[in-house]
Design a protein around this motif. Structure first.
Motif, PDB file in Angstrom:
ATOM      1  N   GLY A 130       0.757  -1.124   0.044  1.00 54.70           N
ATOM      2  CA  GLY A 130      -0.221  -0.069  -0.162  1.00 54.70           C
ATOM      3  C   GLY A 130       0.687   1.289  -0.153  1.00 54.70           C
ATOM      4  N   TYR A 131       2.118   1.122  -0.153  1.00 48.76           N
ATOM      5  CA  TYR A 131       2.962   2.315  -0.126  1.00 48.76           C
ATOM      6  C   TYR A 131       3.345   2.814  -1.731  1.00 48.76           C
ATOM      7  CZ  TYR A 131       3.973   1.265   4.781  1.00 48.76           C
ATOM      8  OH  TYR A 131       4.065   1.019   6.173  1.00 48.76           O
ATOM      9  N   ASP A 132       3.343   4.206  -1.777  1.00 49.07           N
ATOM     10  CA  ASP A 132       3.642   4.841  -3.028  1.00 49.07           C
ATOM     11  C   ASP A 132       5.251   4.967  -3.088  1.00 49.07           C
ATOM     12  OD1 ASP A 132       4.005   6.321  -5.421  1.00 49.07           O
ATOM     13  OD2 ASP A 132       2.897   8.246  -4.574  1.00 49.07           O
ATOM     14  N   GLY A 149      27.389  12.410 -12.531  1.00 46.07           N
ATOM     15  CA  GLY A 149      27.101  11.185 -12.259  1.00 46.07           C
ATOM     16  C   GLY A 149      25.910  10.871 -12.185  1.00 46.07           C
ATOM     17  N   ASP A 150      25.394   9.622 -11.498  1.00 48.90           N
ATOM     18  CA  ASP A 150      23.873   9.256 -11.382  1.00 48.90           C
ATOM     19  C   ASP A 150      24.061   8.188 -10.249  1.00 48.90           C
ATOM     20  OD1 ASP A 150      24.416   6.516 -12.643  1.00 48.90           O
ATOM     21  OD2 ASP A 150      24.616   7.625 -14.501  1.00 48.90           O
ATOM     22  N   HIS A 151      22.712   8.002  -9.546  1.00 48.42           N
ATOM     23  CA  HIS A 151      22.794   7.450  -8.353  1.00 48.42           C
ATOM     24  C   HIS A 151      21.091   6.760  -8.313  1.00 48.42           C
ATOM     25  CE1 HIS A 151      23.218   5.770  -4.547  1.00 48.42           C
ATOM     26  NE2 HIS A 151      22.237   6.358  -4.139  1.00 48.42           N
ATOM     27  N   GLU A 152      21.056   5.750  -7.784  1.00 42.65           N
ATOM     28  CA  GLU A 152      19.630   4.919  -7.732  1.00 42.65           C
ATOM     29  C   GLU A 152      19.310   4.689  -6.180  1.00 42.65           C
ATOM     30  OE1 GLU A 152      18.507   1.961 -10.853  1.00 42.65           O
ATOM     31  OE2 GLU A 152      18.547   0.673  -9.168  1.00 42.65           O
ATOM     32  N   TYR A 153      18.054   5.049  -5.885  1.00 36.29           N
ATOM     33  CA  TYR A 153      17.670   4.664  -4.397  1.00 36.29           C
ATOM     34  C   TYR A 153      15.987   4.752  -4.416  1.00 36.29           C
ATOM     35  CZ  TYR A 153      16.779   9.899  -5.064  1.00 36.29           C
ATOM     36  OH  TYR A 153      15.955  11.030  -5.297  1.00 36.29           O
ATOM     37  N   ILE A 154      15.365   4.664  -3.366  1.00 34.03           N
ATOM     38  CA  ILE A 154      13.946   4.523  -3.087  1.00 34.03           C
ATOM     39  C   ILE A 154      13.477   5.548  -2.662  1.00 34.03           C
ATOM     40  CG2 ILE A 154      12.255   3.228  -2.195  1.00 34.03           C
ATOM     41  CD1 ILE A 154      14.147   0.739  -2.550  1.00 34.03           C
ATOM     42  N   ASP A 155      12.327   5.955  -2.963  1.00 33.65           N
ATOM     43  CA  ASP A 155      11.450   6.970  -2.075  1.00 33.65           C
ATOM     44  C   ASP A 155      10.171   6.557  -2.028  1.00 33.65           C
ATOM     45  OD1 ASP A 155       9.858   7.457  -4.468  1.00 33.65           O
ATOM     46  OD2 ASP A 155      10.449   9.828  -4.727  1.00 33.65           O
ATOM     47  N   VAL A 156       9.580   7.144  -0.887  1.00 39.40           N
ATOM     48  CA  VAL A 156       8.288   6.729  -0.506  1.00 39.40           C
ATOM     49  C   VAL A 156       7.431   7.969  -0.380  1.00 39.40           C
ATOM     50  CG1 VAL A 156       6.675   5.720   1.172  1.00 39.40           C
ATOM     51  CG2 VAL A 156       8.708   4.308   0.701  1.00 39.40           C
ATOM     52  N   VAL A 157       6.319   8.394  -1.225  1.00 38.07           N
ATOM     53  CA  VAL A 157       5.673   9.612  -0.981  1.00 38.07           C
ATOM     54  C   VAL A 157       4.433   9.263  -0.175  1.00 38.07           C
ATOM     55  CG1 VAL A 157       4.403  11.291  -2.419  1.00 38.07           C
ATOM     56  CG2 VAL A 157       6.530  10.091  -3.299  1.00 38.07           C
TER      57      VAL A 157
END
Length: 309
Positions: A130-132, A149-157
Motif C-alpha cells: 500500500g505504499y507509494d 554522475g547518477d545514483h539509484e535509490y528508493i523514495d516513498v511518498v
C-alpha cells in the motif's frame, strides 16, 4: 608526479573497484568514465584537491580520536530523531528486505544491475503493502572538482500531517557511501553505527552526510591522507538531491525482456546475502541497546521541548 607517499598511479584501478563496490549505486557508462577521470586526476595531482570543496574546512578543525567519538554520538542522536511514520516505515522495510530471496531478483533488460534488482524487489513489496514507492534515478552535471554522475535509490511518498505530499528517502546500502581507505578504529565504530538502510527525510540525510564527511576527513588526516572528491559533501549530496525520475518496474511492461542474465546481476545474490547479514546484526544490536536508547530518547524529547520554550 607527486603522490605524497599515500597513493600511486597503480592504485587507480583498485580505487575505482572500491568505489563501485561501495556506494556507487547503479551507474551509467558515462558516469563511470567521469569517475575514472576524477580518480586519475586525484592521483596525478598529488591528492592536493585544489578545489574549494576539499579545503573549505579550516585546519583548526583537525579532529582527534575524542572528536571522532563525539561524531559517533551525533550519529546515534540522528538515528533516534525519527518521527513515528519513519520509525514504522523502517520496521516494514527491514521486514520486507529480509523476506526477499534470490529467486525474487529480476535483472530486467539492464546490462548493468549493481543491485538494482534488490531495490525493484523491495519497491514491488512496498507497493503491494500500500505504499507509494518507486526506484529513483538521479543525474547531475559536473561542477568544478565534482564530476557528473547518477545514483539509484528508493523514495516513498506520503501525505504528512498538513495534507501535503512528502518524500521519505530509502537507501538500502547506506553505509557503503562512507567506506574509506585505512580507516582508524574510531571511524570504523562510527561507520558501524550508521544505519544499514537509511529511511528518512532529505534534511536528516544531509545531517548524516555532514557528520560522516567530517569523520572521514578526520580519519584520513590521521593517516596524512586528504579527503578524495568522491567522499566530499557536494558529491554525496548530489546523489539524493539532484533531479530524478521515478520508476516502478525494471523494464517497460510491454517490452521484450532480456532472457540472459548479465554478469553484474549474478553478483546481486552476494549483495542480498550481505544486506541480510548486516540487517540481522543491526536488529540484534538495537534489541540489546533498547533499554539504553529509551533513556536517550527521553532526553532527546526533553531537549526538543526546551528548544521551543
Amino acid at each position: 608526479m607527486s603522490c605524497g607517499g599515500v597513493y600511486t598511479s597503480s592504485s587507480s584501478n583498485e580505487l575505482l573497484r572500491g568505489i563501485h563496490l561501495s556506494g556507487a549505486g547503479a551507474m551509467s557508462h558515462e558516469s563511470e568514465h567521469d569517475l575514472a577521470m576524477m580518480v586519475n586526476d586525484f592521483l596525478e595531482n598529488g591528492n592536493s584537491g585544489g578545489g574549494t570543496d576539499l579545503t573549505r574546512y579550516s585546519s583548526d578543525s583537525d579532529s582527534s580520536f575524542s572528536d571522532l567519538l563525539l561524531l559517533a554520538d551525533k550519529i546515534s542522536y540522528f538515528k533516534l530523531a525519527k518521527n513515528q511514520y519513519e520509525s514504522d516505515l523502517l520496521s516494514v522495510i527491514n521486514s520486507l528486505a529480509l523476506s526477499i530471496n534470490e529467486r525474487d531478483l529480476d535483472a530486467g533488460n539492464s546490462d548493468l544491475c549493481n543491485a538494482s534488482c534488490i531495490r525493484f524487489s523491495l519497491v514491488k513489496l512496498l507497493r503491494l503493502s500500500g505504499y507509494d514507492a518507486a526506484v529513483c534515478t538521479s543525474r547531475w552535471q559536473g561542477i568544478g572538482k565534482v564530476p557528473g554522475g547518477d545514483h539509484e535509490y528508493i523514495d516513498v511518498v506520503h501525505s504528512n500531517e498538513t495534507g501535503s505530499s512528502e518524500r521519505v528517502i530509502v537507501d538500502v546500502d547506506f553505509r557503503s557511501h562512507f567506506e574509506i581507505a585505512r580507516a582508524v578504529k574510531p571511524y570504523d565504530k562510527i561507520l558501524k553505527s550508521v544505519p544499514v538502510i537509511y529511511v528518512g527525510s532529505l534534511n536528516k540525510l544531509k545531517q548524516f552526510l555532514q557528520v560522516m564527511v567530517e569523520a572521514a576527513r578526520s580519519s584520513l588526516k590521521q593517516n596524512s591522507m586528504p579527503l578524495p572528491p568522491w567522499r566530499s559533501f557536494a558529491y554525496l549530496q548530489a546523489k539524493w538531491q539532484s533531479p530524478y525520475q521515478r520508476k516502478f518496474y525494471p523494464y517497460e511492461k510491454n517490452s521484450n525482456r532480456n532472457t540472459t542474465i548479465p554478469l553484474e546481476h549474478k553478483n546481486c545474490a552476494g549483495h542480498l546475502r550481505r544486506l541480510h547479514s548486516s540487517l540481522l546484526s543491526e536488529i540484534e544490536i538495537e534489541r540489546t541497546l533498547r533499554p539504553f536508547n529509551r533513556g536517550r530518547r527521553e532526553k532527546l524529547d526533553k531537549r526538543r521541548r526546551s528548544s521551543f520554550q
